[in-house]
Design a protein around this motif. Sequence first.
Motif, PDB file in Angstrom:
ATOM      1  N   GLY A   1     -51.581 -81.230   3.308  1.00 21.68           N
ATOM      2  CA  GLY A   1     -52.022 -81.457   1.931  1.00 21.68           C
ATOM      3  C   GLY A   1     -50.884 -81.204   0.954  1.00 21.68           C
ATOM      4  O   GLY A   1     -49.759 -81.656   1.173  1.00 21.68           O
ATOM      5  N   THR A   2     -51.161 -80.464  -0.091  1.00 20.68           N
ATOM      6  CA  THR A   2     -50.184 -80.232  -1.148  1.00 20.68           C
ATOM      7  C   THR A   2     -49.669 -78.797  -1.077  1.00 20.68           C
ATOM      8  O   THR A   2     -50.414 -77.854  -1.360  1.00 20.68           O
ATOM      9  CB  THR A   2     -50.813 -80.472  -2.530  1.00 20.68           C
ATOM     10  N   PRO A   3     -48.392 -78.605  -0.705  1.00 17.38           N
ATOM     11  CA  PRO A   3     -47.860 -77.248  -0.619  1.00 17.38           C
ATOM     12  C   PRO A   3     -47.489 -76.719  -1.998  1.00 17.38           C
ATOM     13  O   PRO A   3     -47.283 -77.496  -2.943  1.00 17.38           O
ATOM     14  CB  PRO A   3     -46.606 -77.423   0.233  1.00 17.38           C
ATOM     15  N   SER A   4     -47.383 -75.408  -2.118  1.00 21.54           N
ATOM     16  CA  SER A   4     -46.872 -74.812  -3.349  1.00 21.54           C
ATOM     17  C   SER A   4     -45.395 -75.167  -3.492  1.00 21.54           C
ATOM     18  O   SER A   4     -44.722 -75.477  -2.499  1.00 21.54           O
ATOM     19  CB  SER A   4     -47.023 -73.295  -3.311  1.00 21.54           C
ATOM     20  N   PRO A   5     -44.852 -75.124  -4.719  1.00 20.68           N
ATOM     21  CA  PRO A   5     -43.416 -75.387  -4.893  1.00 20.68           C
ATOM     22  C   PRO A   5     -42.543 -74.466  -4.033  1.00 20.68           C
ATOM     23  O   PRO A   5     -41.531 -74.907  -3.473  1.00 20.68           O
ATOM     24  CB  PRO A   5     -43.192 -75.146  -6.381  1.00 20.68           C
ATOM     25  N   ALA A   6     -42.933 -73.204  -3.889  1.00 21.80           N
ATOM     26  CA  ALA A   6     -42.143 -72.265  -3.083  1.00 21.80           C
ATOM     27  C   ALA A   6     -42.155 -72.666  -1.613  1.00 21.80           C
ATOM     28  O   ALA A   6     -41.124 -72.589  -0.922  1.00 21.80           O
ATOM     29  CB  ALA A   6     -42.689 -70.851  -3.243  1.00 21.80           C
ATOM     30  N   THR A   7     -43.311 -73.132  -1.135  1.00 18.06           N
ATOM     31  CA  THR A   7     -43.409 -73.572   0.260  1.00 18.06           C
ATOM     32  C   THR A   7     -42.602 -74.841   0.481  1.00 18.06           C
ATOM     33  O   THR A   7     -41.891 -74.979   1.483  1.00 18.06           O
ATOM     34  CB  THR A   7     -44.878 -73.799   0.645  1.00 18.06           C
ATOM     35  N   ARG A   8     -42.684 -75.768  -0.463  1.00 15.01           N
ATOM     36  CA  ARG A   8     -41.906 -77.008  -0.376  1.00 15.01           C
ATOM     37  C   ARG A   8     -40.409 -76.700  -0.284  1.00 15.01           C
ATOM     38  O   ARG A   8     -39.671 -77.299   0.504  1.00 15.01           O
ATOM     39  CB  ARG A   8     -42.195 -77.875  -1.603  1.00 15.01           C
TER      40      ARG A   8
END
Length: 249
Positions: free
Chosen positions: A115-122
């Motif tokens: 799905g959509t990761p957090s900016p930190a995870t990305r």
Amino acid sequence: MAILIKTTAEIDKMRRSGEALRQVHEAVRPLVVAGASTMDLENVAAAKMDALHAISAFKGYHGFPAVLCTSVNSEVVHGIPSPKRVLADGDIISIDCGVIVDGFYSDAAVTYAVGTPSPATRKLLDVTQASLEQAILQAQVGGRLGDISAAVQEMCEAQGFGVVREFVGHGIGRSMHEDPQVPNFGTRGKGPRLKAGMVLAIEPMINAGKPEVKVLPDGWTTVTLDGSYSAHFEHTVAITKDGPRVLTR
């Protein structure tokens, strides 16, 4: 340490093994969605291997029970697929897989966001993947093993990430793990001289937080000690006189 040198013909066979492995990864990728279980991924991978007449390099290796390692979120490596482990939006999952074709091994891993990761995870995923590409560029005849290791460490630590010490990349060929070990930390200009015909599984394992890890009671699943997310990318790479040749691309 005896680093085995492969002939051009052997590297071509490893390329065919790597191509089969790439197809397994591509078969699994569409299932990396919220609601899928890690066992769903395992079943697709096993079926694809059968269709390609490829043998799993993982299942039965020291007793490992599956063809995939599926490591979710804070799991670094060696996660065991389970029908109870269901992916959710915001998760990340490392899918590590190896196959044997015509007696030669290949090994590759990729970490996906669900799905959509957090900016930190990305950022964790992007930097870890970029560090693998930087490491591959160092796989040059006449270089040193430490050049590969340092490329990962420099890039990832500069972004504040933790470089796992307990697990490393490795030589690969007719065996899953051959000399040399390929750490993701080290010093440029140090270590064995790189020669044409060496084949290495280069695999950054990078934590969003601190580098320390622990193995869970199942004896396989390795997690970050601080609970932070961990990313893992890997390719099998041949060193040739014309530069690095990624056999699992």
